[in-house]
Structure formats: C-alpha cells, structure tokens
Design an enzyme around this catalytic site. Structure first.
Site, PDB file in Angstrom:
ATOM      1  N   CYS A 170       0.799  -1.227   0.000  1.00 38.28           N
ATOM      2  CA  CYS A 170       0.000   0.000   0.000  1.00 38.28           C
ATOM      3  C   CYS A 170       0.833   1.279   0.000  1.00 38.28           C
ATOM      4  CB  CYS A 170      -0.955  -0.009   1.184  1.00 38.28           C
ATOM      5  SG  CYS A 170      -2.178  -1.329   1.081  1.00 38.28           S
ATOM      6  N   HIS A 310      -2.511   8.640   5.776  1.00 39.35           N
ATOM      7  CA  HIS A 310      -2.897   7.336   5.235  1.00 39.35           C
ATOM      8  C   HIS A 310      -4.355   7.072   5.613  1.00 39.35           C
ATOM      9  CE1 HIS A 310      -2.316   3.305   3.690  1.00 39.35           C
ATOM     10  NE2 HIS A 310      -2.786   2.800   4.824  1.00 39.35           N
ATOM     11  N   GLU A 321      -0.801   6.089  13.327  1.00 41.69           N
ATOM     12  CA  GLU A 321      -0.462   7.261  12.536  1.00 41.69           C
ATOM     13  C   GLU A 321      -0.512   8.542  13.372  1.00 41.69           C
ATOM     14  OE1 GLU A 321      -1.551   8.735   8.027  1.00 41.69           O
ATOM     15  OE2 GLU A 321      -2.882   7.349   9.071  1.00 41.69           O
ATOM     16  N   LYS A 342      -9.325   8.798   1.930  1.00 44.32           N
ATOM     17  CA  LYS A 342      -9.909   7.458   1.834  1.00 44.32           C
ATOM     18  C   LYS A 342     -11.356   7.459   2.306  1.00 44.32           C
ATOM     19  CE  LYS A 342      -5.634   4.742   2.251  1.00 44.32           C
ATOM     20  NZ  LYS A 342      -4.656   5.846   2.446  1.00 44.32           N
ATOM     21  N   HIS A 347      -9.849   2.841  -0.350  1.00 39.98           N
ATOM     22  CA  HIS A 347      -8.436   2.456  -0.290  1.00 39.98           C
ATOM     23  C   HIS A 347      -8.117   1.592  -1.503  1.00 39.98           C
ATOM     24  CE1 HIS A 347      -4.560   1.338   0.890  1.00 39.98           C
ATOM     25  NE2 HIS A 347      -4.786   0.801   2.084  1.00 39.98           N
ATOM     26  N   PHE A 406       0.976  -3.295   4.513  1.00 37.15           N
ATOM     27  CA  PHE A 406       1.263  -4.616   5.053  1.00 37.15           C
ATOM     28  C   PHE A 406       2.718  -4.980   4.777  1.00 37.15           C
ATOM     29  CE2 PHE A 406      -3.344  -6.427   4.793  1.00 37.15           C
ATOM     30  CZ  PHE A 406      -3.701  -5.604   5.848  1.00 37.15           C
TER      31      PHE A 406
END
Length: 423
Positions: A170, A310, A321, A342, A347, A406
């Site tokens: 990502c 993010h 975050e 998002k 996403h 990830f």
C-alpha cells in the site's frame, strides 16, 4: 546526490467519483463520498460488500478496442491517467530524447481483475479442477507480470529510458514517485512519468480482506462506511484507481514556462520488521520516515502546513499514525490540519499513495484542504485536527503525505512550493 530538483508539471487521475483530475478534485473539495454497494459482481456472500468503484468506460476514455482487449483494467486506468498527465504538462514528448525519458508505475496486486476473469473462463466458473488453457486469452501472460503496466505506459508516451514497476504493497504509490525523483536527481533521466494503479475489486481480494477483518462490514450504509479517525470506524473500504504525474527537472520546467504544481522535495521509506499486518502503537517507523523526508527537503517540522494522512479507517492504523505525527512534528502536530481522502475514494491499495499525492498537490494549487468525510464522533485517541466533514480554505506551501502498508512499510513524501525552499 546532485543539486537537481524535481517538479510535478502534469497530473492525471482516474478515481472513484469521476474520470479526470477535475472530477477528482470536485469530489474531494465538496466532501462527497464515492463508496457504494459493489456492482461489478455478486458480493452477497462476503462480509464486506461495499467499495469505491469508478464509472469507467475505457473506449470513451480514448482506448482502442484492441487496447481494451489486451490490457487489464488497472493497466487501462494507468494509460488513461498518463495521457492526461502528459497533456496537462504541456511537454511535447515526441521532441524529448526517449532514452532520457523514464516510467515508474506502482501496483500492489497487479492484474487482479484480469486474472480473476481468466480463471473463471479456463475453469468453467470454478467447476474444473484441471483448467482448460485453450480458453485463455493470448494476452494472459501480461496479466501475470505487473511490468506490463509500465510497458503500456512507456509505449503510450514513447519512453525508452529506465522503466520499472514498484510493488511495496500500500505504499507503492508513494514509493514509485520517490524512485522517479531519484532517477532525475541522479541524472539517469530528465523526465519521468510516474504514479500508480490498482483495480482490486474482485472476489479474491474481498475474500482475503474478509479473512483478516480489515474491511468494514458496514454494508447497510455504503456512503458513510469509511470513517477514518472516527470512534465508530471498523475497517477500510476497498477502492480502485490510478494517478500519474509528469516529473521533470525543476530548472528545465521553469525555463520552458511550465506550470509547476509542486516540487517533490523529500522522500523516505522505512520498515518496522515487526509483523505482516500489525503495527507498533508508538508509530516510530513512520515517524522516522517523516523525519528523514523532512530532512531531505530541508524543511522544519513547523513548516508543514497540511498532512495528507494514510487514514485507512482501521483501529490500529489511525492510532499508529496519530502517534507518528506527534512523534515527528512535536507540538506542531496539534496545529496542523490532517485529513484522509480514503473517507471519500476508498483504499485502492498500491494506487492510493499516488492518488493522495495528487490530492496534496491540488490542495496546494487551490488553497483548500480536503476533509475527512464521515468524521462525526472523534476517537479520543485520535486527537489531532482531522478537518471533519467539510473542506477548509487554507494556504499550503508545504505538504506531508504518508503511507502505511502490510509488511511494515512506512513511507513519507514532502511537496513544497519551489520558492519556499533553499537549494
């Protein structure tokens, strides 16, 4: 590192809510959401049945029937976005040295939709254990190798220099742009068409995220399903899309009178080497990526005017975050607008980092910070200024955009107005 500086002079976006940069910014600046019930296949058997889809007709967007047949949907999105970026830049690519022109495209999951469709064909809808290869498209190999995405973009723009795919989950969309910047800085290329694409809305992707409960099960209200930083958040909404940029050496761009959206002033990536999907709560690795990116940009943390987060809408990511921003920016984090797009476009995995860079550059362009839609009940653990519900007029000379993926990937990129930086 050389003294070459890198500018964004062209932007192309194909994202949920509309095709083209104008439609994308209109959606964001008005705080609208593009999330809805999945329409491309029967998702009734899945836990999460919502997504941010694009109403995309490849032929209406200028692709030929042969291109449509050859390319996976993600490749189509990349080529259409690249064409818009090239047109927006005003560069005549036919006049460029093709060996000094490069392409970097990011993708997390490659040709997911093409592979899914072809498997259904060769397996007769999953009924054949031994598939019948005679029914497969002759372009199937291109679906197996994500390098076909960069090849298609290179063919579209006539690039014969360094061409590559960046696949870091990502964070791919940030990392591909960061790689392109380094190619220009080191003198390997003068112009790079860079960005990312993913079209993952397919049964296999839904099944994977259902298994780990990463996506939201809020199927009864798709428009408000994505709720980054909200107390009631319970997972992200899957999306699709692409964003592509024309990057060039800043001096050359200024000499030709190009419109410069922003300078890509700093970039860094780190990995937590901790867990495939888990995150340490202190946000140390993301904070380190932010610190290094700011140092490379020669920007003080107090100079950051806006943070494009993010903001996936999972419990652990939003807390992680928030901690990273506080760690990297200190008390200035509490005075800095932060938002997650998002909440509006979902996403799109590897593509979202580039889509968020586009949003960051446009926030600078128009002096408007896009909101975090659906943020109505803030989580006490997420206690920064997340620009809830409504866009905010705010001059932004320096923007920080971050990504988390990830595998423990953490990336940060800094955009700045060229006249705000000391060479």
């Amino acid at each position: 590192m050389s003294g070459r500086r890198v500018a964004i002079t062209g932007i192309g976006v194909t994202a949920p809510g509309g095709v083209g940069t104008k439609a994308f910014w209109d959606l964001l600046s008005h705080g609208r959401t593009a999330t809805r019930a999945i329409s491309t296949f029967d998702a009734s058997g899945f836990r999460s049945r919502v997504a941010a889809e694009i109403d995309f007709d490849p032929e209406q967007s200028g692709l030929s029937p042969q291109q449509v047949r050859r390319m996976d949907r993600a490749a189509q999105l990349a080529v259409v976005s690249a064409r818009e970026a090239v047109s927006d830049s005003g560069l005549e690519f036919v006049d460029l040295d093709p060996h000094r022109t490069g392409v970097t495209i990011g993708s997390a999951v490659g040709a997911t939709m093409g592979l899914d469709q072809e498997y259904r064909v060769v397996s007769d809808g999953g009924r054949l254990e031994l598939v019948d290869h005679r029914y497969a498209t002759k372009h199937l190999y291109d679906h197996f190798v994500p390098s076909s995405f960069s090849a298609e973009v290179a063919w579209a723009v006539g690039a014969e220099g360094p061409v590559s795919v960046v696949s870091t989950g990502c964070t791919s969309g940030i990392d591909s742009v960061g790689h392109a910047v380094e190619l220009i800085r080191e003198g390997t290329a003068d112009v790079v068409v860079a960005g990312a694409t993913d079209a993952p809305i397919s049964p296999i992707t839904l099944a994977c995220f259902d298994a780990i409960k990463a996506t939201t099960p809020r199927d009864d209200d798709p428009a408000t399903a994505s709720r980054p930083f909200d107390r009631s958040r319970n997972g992200f909404v899957l999306g699709e899309g692409a964003a592509v940029f024309v990057l060039e050496e800043l001096g050359a761009a200024l000499r030709r009178g190009a419109h410069v959206y922003a300078e890509v002033a700093g970039y860094a990536s780190r990995c937590n080497a901790f867990h495939m999907t888990g995150l340490r709560p202190d946000g140390a690795e993301m904070a380190e990526a932010i610190r290094v990116a700011l140092d490379e940009a020669r920007v003080d943390p107090t100079d950051v005017d806006y943070v494009n987060a993010h903001g996936s809408g999972t419990k652990q990511n939003d807390r992680h975050e928030t901690a990273a921003f506080k760690r990297a920016l200190g008390e200035h984090a509490r005075r800095t607008p932060v938002s997650s797009i998002k909440s509006m476009v979902g996403h799109s995995l590897g593509a979202i980092g580039s889509i968020e860079i586009a949003a960051s550059a446009l926030a600078m362009e128009y002096g408007v910070v896009p909101p975090t839609a659906n943020l109505r009940t803030p989580d006490p653990e997420c206690d920064l200024d997340y620009v809830p519900i409504t866009a905010r007029e705010h001059r932004t000379d320096t923007v920080l955009s971050v990504g988390s993926g990830f595998g423990g990937f953490q990336s940060a990129i800094v955009l700045a107005r060229p006249d705000r930086r000391t060479p």
